[in-house]
Design a protein around this motif. Structure first.
Motif, PDB file in Angstrom:
ATOM      1  N   ALA A  20      23.111   5.693  33.458  1.00 16.51           N
ATOM      2  CA  ALA A  20      22.986   6.982  32.870  1.00 16.51           C
ATOM      3  C   ALA A  20      23.896   7.874  33.703  1.00 16.51           C
ATOM      4  CB  ALA A  20      21.525   7.374  33.054  1.00 16.51           C
ATOM      5  N   TYR A  21      24.395   9.133  33.081  1.00 19.41           N
ATOM      6  CA  TYR A  21      24.916  10.063  33.790  1.00 19.41           C
ATOM      7  C   TYR A  21      24.247  10.872  34.706  1.00 19.41           C
ATOM      8  CZ  TYR A  21      29.000   9.672  30.390  1.00 19.41           C
ATOM      9  OH  TYR A  21      29.993   9.127  29.696  1.00 19.41           O
ATOM     10  N   ARG A  22      24.830  11.269  35.701  1.00 19.58           N
ATOM     11  CA  ARG A  22      24.029  12.153  36.607  1.00 19.58           C
ATOM     12  C   ARG A  22      24.350  13.737  36.360  1.00 19.58           C
ATOM     13  NH1 ARG A  22      22.521   9.620  41.482  1.00 19.58           N
ATOM     14  NH2 ARG A  22      23.431   7.468  41.989  1.00 19.58           N
ATOM     15  N   GLY A  23      23.347  14.238  35.823  1.00 27.19           N
ATOM     16  CA  GLY A  23      23.574  15.647  35.185  1.00 27.19           C
ATOM     17  C   GLY A  23      24.559  15.514  33.890  1.00 27.19           C
ATOM     18  N   GLN A  24      25.072  16.622  33.569  1.00 26.01           N
ATOM     19  CA  GLN A  24      25.570  16.832  32.127  1.00 26.01           C
ATOM     20  C   GLN A  24      27.318  16.825  32.497  1.00 26.01           C
ATOM     21  OE1 GLN A  24      24.256  17.117  29.263  1.00 26.01           O
ATOM     22  NE2 GLN A  24      22.306  16.666  30.485  1.00 26.01           N
ATOM     23  N   LEU A  25      27.860  16.150  31.622  1.00 27.19           N
ATOM     24  CA  LEU A  25      29.110  16.315  31.718  1.00 27.19           C
ATOM     25  C   LEU A  25      29.764  17.740  31.982  1.00 27.19           C
ATOM     26  CD1 LEU A  25      30.212  13.867  28.681  1.00 27.19           C
ATOM     27  CD2 LEU A  25      30.417  13.410  31.004  1.00 27.19           C
ATOM     28  N   GLY A  26      29.368  18.628  31.178  1.00 23.92           N
ATOM     29  CA  GLY A  26      29.775  20.121  31.526  1.00 23.92           C
ATOM     30  C   GLY A  26      29.889  20.351  33.101  1.00 23.92           C
ATOM     31  N   ASP A  27      28.824  19.748  33.764  1.00 22.33           N
ATOM     32  CA  ASP A  27      28.679  20.385  35.275  1.00 22.33           C
ATOM     33  C   ASP A  27      30.197  19.728  35.968  1.00 22.33           C
ATOM     34  OD1 ASP A  27      26.262  20.703  34.421  1.00 22.33           O
ATOM     35  OD2 ASP A  27      25.416  18.779  35.532  1.00 22.33           O
ATOM     36  N   PRO A  41      33.242  28.812  31.616  1.00 21.34           N
ATOM     37  CA  PRO A  41      32.423  29.541  30.698  1.00 21.34           C
ATOM     38  C   PRO A  41      30.989  29.051  30.666  1.00 21.34           C
ATOM     39  CG  PRO A  41      33.672  28.071  29.572  1.00 21.34           C
ATOM     40  CD  PRO A  41      34.113  27.823  31.059  1.00 21.34           C
ATOM     41  N   GLY A  42      30.571  28.121  31.507  1.00 22.07           N
ATOM     42  CA  GLY A  42      29.044  27.879  31.654  1.00 22.07           C
ATOM     43  C   GLY A  42      28.918  26.310  31.339  1.00 22.07           C
ATOM     44  N   TYR A  43      27.977  25.599  32.007  1.00 16.77           N
ATOM     45  CA  TYR A  43      27.865  24.431  31.960  1.00 16.77           C
ATOM     46  C   TYR A  43      27.391  23.781  30.405  1.00 16.77           C
ATOM     47  CZ  TYR A  43      27.583  24.591  37.072  1.00 16.77           C
ATOM     48  OH  TYR A  43      28.103  24.810  38.187  1.00 16.77           O
ATOM     49  N   ALA A  44      26.452  24.513  29.892  1.00 15.88           N
ATOM     50  CA  ALA A  44      25.866  24.139  28.518  1.00 15.88           C
ATOM     51  C   ALA A  44      27.015  24.147  27.400  1.00 15.88           C
ATOM     52  CB  ALA A  44      24.780  24.835  28.088  1.00 15.88           C
ATOM     53  N   ARG A  45      27.660  25.494  27.690  1.00 18.64           N
ATOM     54  CA  ARG A  45      28.875  25.519  26.616  1.00 18.64           C
ATOM     55  C   ARG A  45      29.962  24.658  26.871  1.00 18.64           C
ATOM     56  NH1 ARG A  45      32.004  31.582  25.677  1.00 18.64           N
ATOM     57  NH2 ARG A  45      32.914  31.039  23.908  1.00 18.64           N
ATOM     58  N   HIS A  47      29.822  21.543  27.955  1.00 21.83           N
ATOM     59  CA  HIS A  47      29.396  20.392  27.554  1.00 21.83           C
ATOM     60  C   HIS A  47      29.436  20.270  26.069  1.00 21.83           C
ATOM     61  CE1 HIS A  47      27.084  16.661  27.684  1.00 21.83           C
ATOM     62  NE2 HIS A  47      26.421  17.085  26.683  1.00 21.83           N
ATOM     63  N   ARG A  48      29.156  21.389  25.258  1.00 17.26           N
ATOM     64  CA  ARG A  48      29.307  21.325  23.796  1.00 17.26           C
ATOM     65  C   ARG A  48      30.769  21.306  23.303  1.00 17.26           C
ATOM     66  NH1 ARG A  48      25.377  25.374  24.236  1.00 17.26           N
ATOM     67  NH2 ARG A  48      26.908  27.081  24.037  1.00 17.26           N
ATOM     68  N   SER A  49      31.579  22.025  24.229  1.00 18.56           N
ATOM     69  CA  SER A  49      32.982  22.048  23.896  1.00 18.56           C
ATOM     70  C   SER A  49      33.496  20.444  24.123  1.00 18.56           C
ATOM     71  CB  SER A  49      33.644  22.991  24.638  1.00 18.56           C
ATOM     72  OG  SER A  49      35.051  23.175  24.713  1.00 18.56           O
ATOM     73  N   PHE A  50      33.096  19.986  25.108  1.00 14.75           N
ATOM     74  CA  PHE A  50      33.652  18.503  25.298  1.00 14.75           C
ATOM     75  C   PHE A  50      33.100  17.419  24.166  1.00 14.75           C
ATOM     76  CE2 PHE A  50      32.552  14.098  26.575  1.00 14.75           C
ATOM     77  CZ  PHE A  50      33.488  13.580  26.998  1.00 14.75           C
ATOM     78  N   ASN A  51      31.898  17.648  23.769  1.00 13.94           N
ATOM     79  CA  ASN A  51      31.293  16.717  22.717  1.00 13.94           C
ATOM     80  C   ASN A  51      32.448  16.961  21.533  1.00 13.94           C
ATOM     81  OD1 ASN A  51      29.547  15.591  24.374  1.00 13.94           O
ATOM     82  ND2 ASN A  51      27.655  17.054  23.470  1.00 13.94           N
ATOM     83  N   ALA A  52      32.657  18.369  21.102  1.00 13.82           N
ATOM     84  CA  ALA A  52      33.503  18.437  19.934  1.00 13.82           C
ATOM     85  C   ALA A  52      34.852  18.066  20.106  1.00 13.82           C
ATOM     86  CB  ALA A  52      33.371  20.017  19.669  1.00 13.82           C
ATOM     87  N   ALA A  53      35.599  18.168  21.487  1.00 10.34           N
ATOM     88  CA  ALA A  53      36.761  17.477  21.668  1.00 10.34           C
ATOM     89  C   ALA A  53      36.828  15.977  21.559  1.00 10.34           C
ATOM     90  CB  ALA A  53      37.245  18.148  23.043  1.00 10.34           C
ATOM     91  N   TYR A  54      35.670  15.564  22.193  1.00  7.83           N
ATOM     92  CA  TYR A  54      35.797  13.827  22.132  1.00  7.83           C
ATOM     93  C   TYR A  54      35.613  13.534  20.602  1.00  7.83           C
ATOM     94  CZ  TYR A  54      34.198   9.328  23.479  1.00  7.83           C
ATOM     95  OH  TYR A  54      34.104   7.842  23.580  1.00  7.83           O
ATOM     96  N   ALA A  55      35.010  14.129  19.873  1.00  7.87           N
ATOM     97  CA  ALA A  55      34.737  13.703  18.676  1.00  7.87           C
ATOM     98  C   ALA A  55      35.985  13.573  17.742  1.00  7.87           C
ATOM     99  CB  ALA A  55      33.530  14.431  17.842  1.00  7.87           C
ATOM    100  N   GLU A  56      36.569  14.801  18.075  1.00  8.14           N
ATOM    101  CA  GLU A  56      37.996  14.815  17.503  1.00  8.14           C
ATOM    102  C   GLU A  56      38.924  13.801  17.756  1.00  8.14           C
ATOM    103  OE1 GLU A  56      40.905  16.446  14.761  1.00  8.14           O
ATOM    104  OE2 GLU A  56      38.738  16.582  14.801  1.00  8.14           O
ATOM    105  N   MET A  57      39.029  13.535  19.191  1.00  7.68           N
ATOM    106  CA  MET A  57      39.843  12.538  19.686  1.00  7.68           C
ATOM    107  C   MET A  57      39.771  11.244  19.417  1.00  7.68           C
ATOM    108  SD  MET A  57      42.612  13.883  21.273  1.00  7.68           S
ATOM    109  CE  MET A  57      43.077  12.187  22.274  1.00  7.68           C
ATOM    110  N   ALA A  58      38.400  10.956  19.135  1.00  4.64           N
ATOM    111  CA  ALA A  58      37.971   9.641  18.698  1.00  4.64           C
ATOM    112  C   ALA A  58      38.236   9.249  16.910  1.00  4.64           C
ATOM    113  CB  ALA A  58      36.332   9.475  18.893  1.00  4.64           C
ATOM    114  N   ARG A  59      38.404  10.697  16.237  1.00  8.22           N
ATOM    115  CA  ARG A  59      38.815  10.464  14.852  1.00  8.22           C
ATOM    116  C   ARG A  59      40.059  10.123  14.843  1.00  8.22           C
ATOM    117  NH1 ARG A  59      40.700  13.375  10.962  1.00  8.22           N
ATOM    118  NH2 ARG A  59      41.203  15.157  12.503  1.00  8.22           N
TER     119      ARG A  59
END
Length: 267
Positions: A20-27, A41-45, A47-59
């Motif tokens: 498992a990850y220790r903490g969140q990726l945004g951290d 801009p903040g850990y949660a924000r 993290h959401r930005s990374f998820n969107a960027a990752y999904a786009e790169m995977a596509r």
């Protein structure tokens, strides 16, 4: 007759199943930015930005750039750059030199065991399978660093905990494509699907494609996800950990037929 006695191969997912990850990726992204003297801009924000960027790169470039012959480090650099670009506001602009410093810190840390923890039951379960003369395979949507650096550094070694691995960034096929499961059966020496079990934590990426190939499959719900009850209603066996999985394997008969489950999970 318990299912274990009929198995020659067990394949396992990695993240969410063994580690498992220790903490969140945004951290980690924010920590890297701040280490370069820049705001984040903040850990949660983040993290959401990374998820969107990752999904786009995977596509655009699946399997960490395998098909387009993009080096994994360049794939990740583009993904990280896009992650920050998506939260670009006043004060979040990084020049090329600063971004390179931030990226190198992020890329290097995820090539070490630092961001990960091994579930306490993982090594014991894998070693137990191998003492039972069952071949153990890894199936993971990950680049070569999981195989070469991260898993060994976490004490999950080829030859003691697992026998072979099928990593999407290496073979150019990723879950939920059923071909990655067929590759695993072939890598194990041509094991028949009905003699194999896959253990993972995603209905759409682990359970459904493994069953579609003809393998037995089991889902872990380590974090009490909201989807787990729906998984059970669909007919999937869902257990809390690998201790329970070991008991399940030694006491449960296999199902008489293999049916492809219905799923509308998005992950």
């Amino acid at each position: 007759m318990a299912l274990l006695s009929r198995l020659r191969l067990v394949t396992v997912d990695v993240t969410g199943t063994l580690i498992a990850y220790r903490g969140q990726l945004g951290d980690y992204y924010c920590t890297a930015a701040r280490s370069a003297g820049m705001p984040c801009p903040g850990y949660a924000r983040m993290h959401r930005s990374f998820n969107a960027a990752y999904a786009e790169m995977a596509r655009r470039h699946p399997c960490f750039g395998h098909a387009s012959r993009m080096p994994a480090v360049d794939w990740w650099k583009t993904c990280v750059r896009d992650s920050f670009a998506r939260v670009r506001l006043a004060g979040y602009e990084y020049d090329d030199g600063t971004f390179e410093q931030i990226f190198r810190r992020i890329y290097s840390v995820f090539g070490t065991p630092a961001p990960y923890s091994v579930f306490p039951d993982a090594r014991r379960f894998l070693r137990w399978l191998r003492t039972e003369k069952v071949t153990v395979g890894i199936i993971s949507n990950a680049d070569h660093r999981y195989r070469d650096v991260v898993l060994p550094a976490l004490g999950l070694n080829q030859g003691s905990e697992w026998d072979f691995g099928v990593f999407s960034g290496v073979v150019g096929v990723e879950k939920p494509d059923r071909r990655i499961y067929e590759m695993a059966l072939e890598a194990a020496g041509g094991v028949a699907p009905e003699e194999a079990l896959h253990v993972g934590d995603s209905m759409s990426k682990d359970y459904a494609p493994a069953r579609a190939v003809g393998m037995h499959a089991l889902l872990l719900d380590r974090f009490r996800t909201a989807d787990a009850e729906r998984w059970r209603r669909s007919g999937a066996p869902v257990l809390p950990d690998l201790v329970s999985a070991q008991h399940w394997l030694t006491t449960r008969d296999p199902p008489p037929t293999v049916e492809e489950p219905r799923t509308d999970e998005r992950d």
